[in-house]
Design an enzyme around this catalytic site. Sequence first.
Site, PDB file in Angstrom:
ATOM      1  N   GLU A 422       0.844  -1.217   0.000  1.00 45.30           N
ATOM      2  CA  GLU A 422       0.000   0.000   0.000  1.00 45.30           C
ATOM      3  C   GLU A 422       0.875   1.261   0.000  1.00 45.30           C
ATOM      4  OE1 GLU A 422      -3.399  -0.006   2.585  1.00 45.30           O
ATOM      5  OE2 GLU A 422      -3.847  -2.092   2.110  1.00 45.30           O
TER       6      GLU A 422
HETATM    7  C1  LIG Z   1       2.271  -9.839   1.249  1.00 52.17           C
HETATM    8  C2  LIG Z   1       2.002  -8.931   0.100  1.00 52.17           C
HETATM    9  C3  LIG Z   1       0.705  -8.566  -0.197  1.00 52.17           C
HETATM   10  C4  LIG Z   1       0.447  -7.732  -1.283  1.00 52.17           C
HETATM   11  N1  LIG Z   1      -0.850  -7.464  -1.625  1.00 52.17           N
HETATM   12  C5  LIG Z   1      -1.109  -6.819  -2.789  1.00 52.17           C
HETATM   13  C6  LIG Z   1      -2.438  -6.707  -3.282  1.00 52.17           C
HETATM   14  O1  LIG Z   1      -3.396  -7.159  -2.649  1.00 52.17           O
HETATM   15  N2  LIG Z   1      -2.640  -6.094  -4.477  1.00 52.17           N
HETATM   16  C7  LIG Z   1      -1.605  -5.586  -5.201  1.00 52.17           C
HETATM   17  O2  LIG Z   1      -1.847  -5.036  -6.277  1.00 52.17           O
HETATM   18  N3  LIG Z   1      -0.324  -5.654  -4.746  1.00 52.17           N
HETATM   19  C8  LIG Z   1      -0.056  -6.271  -3.572  1.00 52.17           C
HETATM   20  N4  LIG Z   1       1.232  -6.392  -3.120  1.00 52.17           N
HETATM   21  C9  LIG Z   1       2.303  -5.737  -3.845  1.00 52.17           C
HETATM   22  C10 LIG Z   1       2.890  -4.553  -3.103  1.00 52.17           C
HETATM   23  O3  LIG Z   1       1.983  -3.487  -3.127  1.00 52.17           O
HETATM   24  C11 LIG Z   1       4.243  -4.241  -3.759  1.00 52.17           C
HETATM   25  O4  LIG Z   1       5.155  -5.216  -3.289  1.00 52.17           O
HETATM   26  C12 LIG Z   1       4.722  -2.858  -3.452  1.00 52.17           C
HETATM   27  O5  LIG Z   1       3.947  -1.902  -4.118  1.00 52.17           O
HETATM   28  C13 LIG Z   1       6.187  -2.646  -3.867  1.00 52.17           C
HETATM   29  O6  LIG Z   1       6.378  -3.043  -5.184  1.00 52.17           O
HETATM   30  P1  LIG Z   1       7.566  -4.044  -5.541  1.00 52.17           P
HETATM   31  O7  LIG Z   1       7.554  -5.158  -4.576  1.00 52.17           O
HETATM   32  O8  LIG Z   1       7.477  -4.400  -6.966  1.00 52.17           O
HETATM   33  O9  LIG Z   1       8.881  -3.213  -5.284  1.00 52.17           O
HETATM   34  P2  LIG Z   1       9.623  -2.251  -6.319  1.00 52.17           P
HETATM   35  O10 LIG Z   1       8.683  -1.249  -6.850  1.00 52.17           O
HETATM   36  O11 LIG Z   1      10.387  -3.081  -7.277  1.00 52.17           O
HETATM   37  O12 LIG Z   1      10.619  -1.497  -5.361  1.00 52.17           O
HETATM   38  C14 LIG Z   1      11.828  -2.080  -4.841  1.00 52.17           C
HETATM   39  C15 LIG Z   1      12.427  -1.100  -3.841  1.00 52.17           C
HETATM   40  O13 LIG Z   1      12.723   0.135  -4.500  1.00 52.17           O
HETATM   41  C16 LIG Z   1      12.056   1.226  -3.864  1.00 52.17           C
HETATM   42  N5  LIG Z   1      11.622   2.168  -4.893  1.00 52.17           N
HETATM   43  C17 LIG Z   1      10.899   1.918  -5.999  1.00 52.17           C
HETATM   44  N6  LIG Z   1      10.712   3.038  -6.714  1.00 52.17           N
HETATM   45  C18 LIG Z   1      11.330   4.031  -6.034  1.00 52.17           C
HETATM   46  C19 LIG Z   1      11.510   5.429  -6.255  1.00 52.17           C
HETATM   47  N7  LIG Z   1      10.987   6.055  -7.295  1.00 52.17           N
HETATM   48  N8  LIG Z   1      12.204   6.132  -5.341  1.00 52.17           N
HETATM   49  C20 LIG Z   1      12.725   5.535  -4.243  1.00 52.17           C
HETATM   50  N9  LIG Z   1      12.604   4.236  -3.987  1.00 52.17           N
HETATM   51  C21 LIG Z   1      11.914   3.479  -4.874  1.00 52.17           C
HETATM   52  C22 LIG Z   1      10.863   0.592  -3.143  1.00 52.17           C
HETATM   53  O14 LIG Z   1      10.428   1.356  -2.055  1.00 52.17           O
HETATM   54  C23 LIG Z   1      11.471  -0.735  -2.700  1.00 52.17           C
HETATM   55  O15 LIG Z   1      12.215  -0.534  -1.525  1.00 52.17           O
HETATM   56  C24 LIG Z   1       1.505  -7.216  -2.040  1.00 52.17           C
HETATM   57  C25 LIG Z   1       2.828  -7.570  -1.712  1.00 52.17           C
HETATM   58  C26 LIG Z   1       3.081  -8.426  -0.687  1.00 52.17           C
HETATM   59  C27 LIG Z   1       4.491  -8.831  -0.416  1.00 52.17           C
END
Ligand SMILES: Cc1cc2nc3c(=O)[nH]c(=O)nc-3n(C[C@H](O)[C@H](O)[C@H](O)COP(=O)(O)OP(=O)(O)OC[C@H]3O[C@@H](n4cnc5c(N)ncnc54)[C@H](O)[C@@H]3O)c2cc1C
Length: 650
Positions: A422
């Site tokens: 979120e």
């Molecule tokens: C248990 C669980 C439940 C979830 N439930 C849902 C759900 O119900 N529906 C859904 O749609 N998604 C869901 N998600 C997905 C979750 O919302 C994403 O994991 C989250 O948005 C982060 O995306 P990512 O994991 O791809 O990380 P990435 O976007 O790949 O980011 C990797 C790292 O880089 C940082 N980062 C990325 N961009 C930037 C930037 N511009 N500036 C600085 N730092 C940055 C991030 O903060 C993170 O630390 C869930 C994930 C988990 C693990």
Amino acid sequence: MSQRTHAHVDERTARKVAEEARETEWRLPSFGKQLFLGDFRLDLIHPHPRPAGEPRRKGEEFLAKLTEFCATRIDPAVIERDARIPDDVVTGLRDLGALGMKIPEKYGGLGLSQLYYGRALMVAGSVSPALAALLSAHQSIGVPQPVKMFGTPEQQEEWLPRCARQVSAFLLTEPDVGSDPARLRATAVPDGDDYVLNGVKLWTTNGVIADLVVVMARVPKSDGHRGGISAFIVDMGTPGITVEHRNQFMGLRGIENGVTRFHDVRVPKANLIGAEGAGLKIALTTLNTGRLSLPAICAASGKWAARIAREWSKERVQWGRPVGEHEAVSRKIAFIAATAYAMEAMLDLSSQLADDERNDIRIEAALAKLWSSEMACKAADELVQLRGGRGYETAESLAARGERGVPAEQMLRDLRINRIFEGSSEIMHLLIAREAVDAHLSVAGDVIDPDASTGQKARAAAKAGGFYARWLPTLVTGAGQRPNSYAEFGALAKHLRYVERASRKLARSIFYAAGRWQGGLEYRQGFLGRMVDIGAELYAMSAVCVRAHADASAEGPVASAGAGSATAPGKSALLLADAFCGQARVRVEELFDGLWRNTDAVDVKLARAVLAGDFAWVEEGVLDPSIPGPWIASSEPGPSEKEDVHRTIG
Ligand SMILES: Cc1cc2nc3c(=O)[nH]c(=O)nc-3n(C[C@H](O)[C@H](O)[C@H](O)COP(=O)(O)OP(=O)(O)OC[C@H]3O[C@@H](n4cnc5c(N)ncnc54)[C@H](O)[C@@H]3O)c2cc1C
């Protein structure tokens, strides 16, 4: 491969997509927005609003039923052991109405206020955070909320009664799309009366058991279609949908989280929520209040941690004294108790303001999400520490050898995800910073826009000059410098004066930074992050002071515990608030100091060199467990092969 496919999605496009999804209108006053502008509007949050009349009666009645159900019908150890929530628990919750807490009564829901919805999540989350995750993924981001806020009357008639009885999920994330929705690949191609949906969605909380889902997919631009990322309601019974995998995590073991594939799934046009291209805006607007769910789960964990810390630290004797009497442990207890109170104060205040439609609480909710998810993790970590070896041992193991099964390590694992989903903490920093510097950008936008013409820049400079000439003098002095300000708060008045002064100092710092870095400010994530964290601490302090003032008043406590209850806060609320503000001020001072004295620039340089492999030697001398050894890859590995694989490391 994915990198190549999406090479066209550069940083500028990503920012543009995020910017377009931003809600730019402010119809109601915002305490958070003014705080970043150096304008401490205590009147917007004080006196603390209280639930009254029918919403209160309905809320309390439901809370009593839910508490009874959770205490007698749910065994949290079973959820953790089996990594699933038993069917009868989900059915029981549905029968109680817990799937329709925020759905209006005319559609078969309970029509609870945001405040009582949050309190219900606290009760469910205290038994099992996985249970709260199920309820909140369904109601805060799943189908009901966007349909309630943006659906047509027909859509509301059709879907809301189903949502009150069935579990739903929200599907945005994809393997290549996390924080950056500009890369979204799922498509919804118009075809007759339908859209045809294709794509893969990752980490879909509730996705494994959901009957309904909201799917974000990209509609291609074509004649009669403005296209863009759009939100669709999809019935999981539709042909072409497969749940390919149930994911497992470090915590929240009970959640039904999956990988969901859509192959030529026909979705009727009537299932489009809002307009084509409005999907992200809908998701973000839904989150304006939806973001208060995670703070509720965090606040619940804080309360429980406070109880365990107290009970354990009194009872465990080492070195001739209860451990709680050793200063190092006392400090942890004080931190946990004060933080628990602050998390609840921020949550309840933001929720009640949302219910009263008195303020725009989008910044406060975002600050609460960011701050609570970070602080709850710290509190859980301190709890594990003060429990010693028992903090690290699982509840099951403790119980098996005859001790109280305290799931401290589980709490730490369960809470960790709140800093990622979120909106990760890094993304929350950017999102809130964008709002905080909005005033500067909207007056000086063209001055710092590299694409603006000389004429545009000159006009913008004149406009900005006028704004700053009026605004800057307001940052010089204020109520925080007058010794008698906020006197009705007694011992807490000094903290409110501090918040007022710090708010002006924060605004001045933003102004200097905007002047110094201009358009480059948006890349100064270290500065922006600290600036937002200062805002979060100031909001927490304000919420705590206002809450303690109300809790200690003749009217009695704001929360459910009756005024006559043995644990009613009374005057002790003022002591706890005073302690919290003292702790928060130390953090704020460190953050202010870090705005201008830090290693950010050096760290960025170093990170670049690390990424380029210049320091790969520091990684040598260990094995990499994520690379399977040949003893796993082939049936009869020889010792020399093992060496081969691991030689590749470093
Ligand atoms: C248990 C669980 C439940 C979830 N439930 C849902 C759900 O119900 N529906 C859904 O749609 N998604 C869901 N998600 C997905 C979750 O919302 C994403 O994991 C989250 O948005 C982060 O995306 P990512 O994991 O791809 O990380 P990435 O976007 O790949 O980011 C990797 C790292 O880089 C940082 N980062 C990325 N961009 C930037 C930037 N511009 N500036 C600085 N730092 C940055 C991030 O903060 C993170 O630390 C869930 C994930 C988990 C693990």
